[in-house]
Scaffold this motif. Structure first.
Motif, mmCIF file in Angstrom:
data_model
loop_
_atom_site.group_PDB
_atom_site.id
_atom_site.type_symbol
_atom_site.label_atom_id
_atom_site.label_comp_id
_atom_site.label_asym_id
_atom_site.label_seq_id
_atom_site.Cartn_x
_atom_site.Cartn_y
_atom_site.Cartn_z
ATOM 1 N N VAL A 114 -16.165 -9.523 3.076
ATOM 2 C CA VAL A 114 -14.806 -10.001 3.356
ATOM 3 C C VAL A 114 -14.007 -10.109 2.057
ATOM 4 C CG1 VAL A 114 -13.431 -11.885 4.308
ATOM 5 C CG2 VAL A 114 -15.573 -11.228 5.413
ATOM 6 N N GLY A 115 -14.657 -10.615 1.006
ATOM 7 C CA GLY A 115 -13.991 -10.776 -0.276
ATOM 8 C C GLY A 115 -13.514 -9.458 -0.856
ATOM 9 N N TYR A 116 -14.306 -8.396 -0.699
ATOM 10 C CA TYR A 116 -13.924 -7.094 -1.228
ATOM 11 C C TYR A 116 -12.631 -6.605 -0.579
ATOM 12 C CZ TYR A 116 -14.305 -2.307 -2.917
ATOM 13 O OH TYR A 116 -14.050 -1.111 -3.537
ATOM 14 N N ALA A 117 -12.538 -6.791 0.737
ATOM 15 C CA ALA A 117 -11.333 -6.375 1.455
ATOM 16 C C ALA A 117 -10.123 -7.199 1.009
ATOM 17 C CB ALA A 117 -11.539 -6.521 2.959
ATOM 18 N N ILE A 118 -10.330 -8.482 0.766
ATOM 19 C CA ILE A 118 -9.234 -9.355 0.360
ATOM 20 C C ILE A 118 -8.722 -8.997 -1.037
ATOM 21 C CG2 ILE A 118 -8.631 -11.726 -0.258
ATOM 22 C CD1 ILE A 118 -8.686 -11.205 2.723
#
Length: 301
Positions: A243-247
């Protein structure tokens, strides 16, 4: 901690780590909202390893250049003036404040700093400060008072003084509600850096601090004094990574054309609601620290 709790908390960590709204505060508030026990500072620190792994992969080319140049600068003094080599040294310099204060204030970080009243105040205060800094950056970008956008600094102009100031701002994030990215980006804007430059250095600066903190807290997971076990912690960390990578990808595009004001208003709104609930007696400021005790149960809160 159940698997469902770790799933939800991993999503929250990934969604909020890189936004200037405080991931540690949102993990704390999520637990309160669901009536769960406070996941604690150790779980938060270990879970952040996942989001920092996302930073390393997203900025892998930049990081590889910086590391290579930094090692070459150890042998050749002439290399130390190169931007990548300087960035390596400046990341080290900027990491000193949070390293020293993190060890010194460990007991407070795991205890008094997690009080919901303090979190609410921090959300509001830093939100206002971020708003002021963002307005100054926007004024410069439009040429206010005869200043042009080119006068806003890039990372090539980062000095030792500015790196240390960034580091001091990052250290403020040891208190939930401040936000690591929020504090460092705010500091960068006040120091005269462009939004993208402030955010990029914020992400790079967080890598050694977050990884060191996560590794330091590993021994706290699965202990007799904690309700957090290894399985759920690993799941939350993996979810936070994806999720963090997408954010990160979204956030870097967002700030290139938009201001931080949506995050400012969000911080203020959440902080005000928290304070109202606490002052009205609806919410216990220490909710979640012990789900079996307290004047008001966390489910009622």
């Amino acid at each position: 901690m159940s698997w469902f709790e770790s799933l939800v908390l991993g999503l929250v960590q990934g969604l909020t780590e890189f936004l200037p709204i405080s991931s540690s505060a949102h993990l704390r508030l999520t637990a309160v909202a669901f009536g769960w026990e406070d996941p604690g500072a150790a779980f938060t620190a270990v879970c952040q390893i996942g989001t920092e792994a996302a930073v390393i992969i997203y900025f892998r080319k930049d990081i590889a250049r910086i590391i290579s140049a930094w090692f070459r600068s150890l042998r050749d003094a002439r290399v130390r003036s190169e931007p990548d080599a300087r960035m390596g040294w400046l990341v080290i310099v900027g990491s000193i404040p949070i390293g020293v204060l993190g060890v010194t204030l460990k007991d407070s970080i795991e205890g008094p700093f997690r009080d919901l009243r303090l979190i609410a105040v921090n959300l509001i205060v830093l939100g206002i400060i971020l708003g002021v800094a963002d307005r100054l950056a926007a004024r410069d970008a439009t040429g206010g008072r005869h200043r042009a956008i080119r006068e806003r600094k890039t990372l090539d102009q980062l000095s030792v003084r500015d790196g240390l100031m960034y580091g001091l701002c990052q250290a403020m994030a040891l208190v939930p509600g401040v936000s690591r990215s929020g504090a460092t980006i705010t500091g960068g804007l006040f120091l005269g850096y462009r939004r993208e430059a402030a955010a990029r250095y914020s992400f790079l600066l967080a890598i050694p601090a977050v990884l060191a903190s996560g590794l330091y807290e590993l021994t706290e997971i699965g202990g007799e004094d904690t309700h957090v076990s290894w399985g759920p912690t690993i799941l939350a960390t993996v979810i936070a990574f994806f999720v963090g990578y997408a954010i990160i990808a979204w956030f870097m595009r967002f700030i290139s054309t938009r201001s931080f004001m949506p995050f400012v208003w969000y911080r203020i709104a959440v902080g005000v609601v928290l304070l109202v609930l606490i002052l009205a007696g609806t919410l216990d400021p220490k909710a979640g620290e012990d789900v079996d005790e307290g004047p008001i149960s966390t489910s009622e809160a």
